[in-house]
Design a protein around this motif. Sequence first.
Motif, PDB file in Angstrom:
ATOM      1  N   ILE A  90       0.844  -1.191   0.000  1.00  0.00           N
ATOM      2  CA  ILE A  90       0.000   0.000   0.000  1.00  0.00           C
ATOM      3  C   ILE A  90       0.879   1.240   0.000  1.00  0.00           C
ATOM      4  CG2 ILE A  90      -1.900   1.196   1.142  1.00  0.00           C
ATOM      5  CD1 ILE A  90      -2.632  -1.349   2.525  1.00  0.00           C
ATOM      6  N   ILE A 141      -3.496   1.449  -8.906  1.00  0.00           N
ATOM      7  CA  ILE A 141      -4.017   0.266  -8.208  1.00  0.00           C
ATOM      8  C   ILE A 141      -3.966  -0.943  -9.128  1.00  0.00           C
ATOM      9  CG2 ILE A 141      -6.190  -0.768  -7.410  1.00  0.00           C
ATOM     10  CD1 ILE A 141      -6.761   1.644  -5.848  1.00  0.00           C
ATOM     11  N   ASP A 192      -1.902  -1.340  -3.880  1.00  0.00           N
ATOM     12  CA  ASP A 192      -3.101  -0.639  -3.449  1.00  0.00           C
ATOM     13  C   ASP A 192      -2.661   0.781  -3.120  1.00  0.00           C
ATOM     14  OD1 ASP A 192      -5.153  -2.368  -3.749  1.00  0.00           O
ATOM     15  OD2 ASP A 192      -5.149  -3.119  -1.712  1.00  0.00           O
ATOM     16  N   ILE A 193      -3.570   1.711  -3.298  1.00  0.00           N
ATOM     17  CA  ILE A 193      -3.208   3.100  -3.021  1.00  0.00           C
ATOM     18  C   ILE A 193      -4.131   3.644  -1.952  1.00  0.00           C
ATOM     19  CG2 ILE A 193      -3.078   5.424  -3.999  1.00  0.00           C
ATOM     20  CD1 ILE A 193      -2.367   4.102  -6.667  1.00  0.00           C
TER      21      ILE A 193
END
Lengths: 502, 502
Positions: A18, A31, A51-52
């Motif tokens: 992330i 993403i 993932d952001i």
Amino acid sequence: MFLKIRELHFLAGRPVAILNEDSAKELNVNINERITLKKANFNKGIIAIIDIAKGLIEKDEIALSVEIINQLKLKKGDIVEVGAAQKPLSVNYILKKLNGKELSYTELYSIISDIVNNNLSEAEIAYFVSGIYLRKMTLQETTDLTKAIVQVGKKLQFNDKRMVLDKHSIGGLAGNRTTPIVVSIIAAAIEKYKLRAIMPKTSSRAITSAAGTADVIETIANVEFSLTQIKEILNRTHACLVWGGALGLAPADDKIIQVERLLSLDPESQLIASILAKKISVGATHILIDIPCGKSSKVSPNEARILKHKFESVGKKLNLNLKILITRGEEPIGNGIGPLLELLDVLSVLNRDKNRPLDLEKKSLLLATELLSMLNIDKEKARQICINLLESKQAFYWFQKIIEAQGGNFKNLGKKLALAKYKETIYSNAQGKVEEISSKKLANISRLAGSPENKKAGIYLHIHVGDLVRKKQPLFDIYSESKEKLNYAIEVAEHSGVIKIR
Amino acid sequence: MFLKIRELHFLAGRPVAILNEDSAKELNVNINERITLKKANFNKGIIAIIDIAKGLIEKDEIALSVEIINQLKLKKGDIVEVGAAQKPLSVNYILKKLNGKELSYTELYSIISDIVNNNLSEAEIAYFVSGIYLRKMTLQETTDLTKAIVQVGKKLQFNDKRMVLDKHSIGGLAGNRTTPIVVSIIAAAIEKYKLRAIMPKTSSRAITSAAGTADVIETIANVEFSLTQIKEILNRTHACLVWGGALGLAPADDKIIQVERLLSLDPESQLIASILAKKISVGATHILIDIPCGKSSKVSPNEARILKHKFESVGKKLNLNLKILITRGEEPIGNGIGPLLELLDVLSVLNRDKNRPLDLEKKSLLLATELLSMLNIDKEKARQICINLLESKQAFYWFQKIIEAQGGNFKNLGKKLALAKYKETIYSNAQGKVEEISSKKLANISRLAGSPENKKAGIYLHIHVGDLVRKKQPLFDIYSESKEKLNYAIEVAEHSGVIKIR
């Protein structure tokens, strides 16, 4: 870019990283795209899926899923070097397939190996599946795909030159638990006739059905073993009945199937490659494939013939000793559906019970005979051998030996064989002849009752296609360990038209 | 199944729930499938995408990403009801398209609305894109897709009956920053000739290019506004230059494009639907679309003609007043590439600088003229109006008004217009005629230098196609705020053959 590990107990089942929105922008990644991760002063990096997060994670921080933390042996505050991963080359080959071009072995290998190494996302795999589904594959491509799947996975290898027997059913039929019976007959035959052979049977767990062979055997024995343990079992009992899933024999397969399931796609070439790859990985020299066809199974008679031909053509290119049987798939085989209830069918055939399901016995004998006859034994003689091994209970003896080699205790099965707490019978509300029994609907009801997770849940059939039934005659029993689940299963059973009477 | 929220600061950028392996088995769900989540005593539930963890999360626990925690207002220890989500119906329509059948408006709406509501995974969207890509769409489907995208998104609505002008370029050409000039000319024309019109121009940020119009304007003004704020700006300045991304005008689009980018797919129907939907959402009544074609752009002359025809046919079905221009796309337009450097080109055209890029001026005049002539103004007259508004600097005056309405301060731009700290010139190593300048490679080099995140990073071109160059003559300058990035960009620039000289 260098980022600091933030302590987050974060689990994803796959390598996920992330990033803060700004770091992602700076790396120009989105993403579900990929980054490379490297620990400072380490040569080898790994690939992670992105993932952001908006907020909470700072620009100089990164959160990593447990898989990565463990693999790179990282702790809070450690610094990792992060870069945008190059798009894997295999993406170009996926596009090539989508555009209708034929792929080479090298290109297929690149795709399969990237799938296994998490370098391709589910969406990219979906494009690959679309390509296979819509553009089809040539025989050469299917052959190369099989080889690639084998190459990327582990293999069961022996130093001696024993023949390796295997069987597979393409599935779709409820019940149909022939494998434990066939394997037991073959193990007994290997012992009695001193055949230089083994049958290292690996099976799957249920995906959409009520039980897979692995689920059934797990009711009374372990099914998860390492390749080394499997070799030991084979040396003692000539055969085994284990779960193939954890062995890493064809690891690309699981991921592809997971993506196919989203749209219930099952492209023929992938089906063929998937089955043959698993057989080649265990070193199979003689392979019997059962294609049940008809109303209650996956394929129609015509589709079965086409599939048989393709299996044979690819098998020939792979130099496999392959026999394809098209069998009846008009209705479920045996009476039980669900792990325990199917096991009870198997036991009653092996134990020669008076009320044993004769359809299951007949089909098991057919498959065992065909398999034995592949070893240059005259078919009628093979048939007599199989009948004899079954009737003399020598097959049962070897089944028990296998179960015990796999950690089961045959002398103390009482509790494990006890039926589920709750049972409800579904009765006929019409009079007439049974015209159709839907495997798919039975599987669904059985799963609602709790199978395969709950071993004792399932269905026991009282009737078969062609039987004449009166009103209020019992059609089948539903078993469950949960009152709630049972009620839900009953509700669906009563409204889904699982059995057609005319 | 009821599960307890475990406190995990866990961020995903989309609604993700992490389940224990056993709970997932019991629910019969897999990674990337969906579950429904409901807070006890609440009626409305939401859908979450599944990750599965081995270990760490207990069987009675669930970890939810921040998006869900916030949406359902949950805290540690809260209980949620979890169920396997039904496969969305739209999955069947995706399969239908993949199988080559035509989809209805209702079916397309169902897909688009499920995409926006996170009910479809990236892999399922990839299947949809594959379907559109390989099976194509009929004109009716493209029309219905456009309508569905509009229907699911927000809209910019006015109570009066002003005409709404809009323009769009399908992109691919470096530089080519005509929009701010065209918008300024139109704003000036609306004021001067009391046209009952507005031009609410929404633009994108760069995806793979060095800058989008939103990135360029953001160098000196805000570009992120609410729909209400945009209406206020329009009332003051007749036009605006804002970012369309956060307005929710066509929210399905971003997700589809994200999945398309994985394989660099750009199916024609989706391209058309995506562009037209955004125009319809802002209420556009007169739309000009620019298709640059040629070596340095996205499409060849032949592809441009086909695309023009399809745009016109779909536009007709949607009752749009649409004009499609095919323009030259042989080389970048203007000298600057990157947010600040493109802005400087725009300012020098508006300010009538002696060294202003005449190619950019010419194209901007062409587009503004075409747009004005759509309002029943004779084309030659429209052309004179545009030239006059530009030469008299009335267009520049309205550009300043728009920038100030968007929070910019034109009197104090010094620092913002200062060039980047580092600059390096790339010289010709051959003598001859400039044959080709690659937009794609320039964009790549510019991005390596830091654009669009770093506004001042970019490229300044000294030459155009057809120019004669000597050895060691400057070809272009690379600007960057980071020495490291500059060096990397130089290295690539020197080896990528961005400019072909013969």
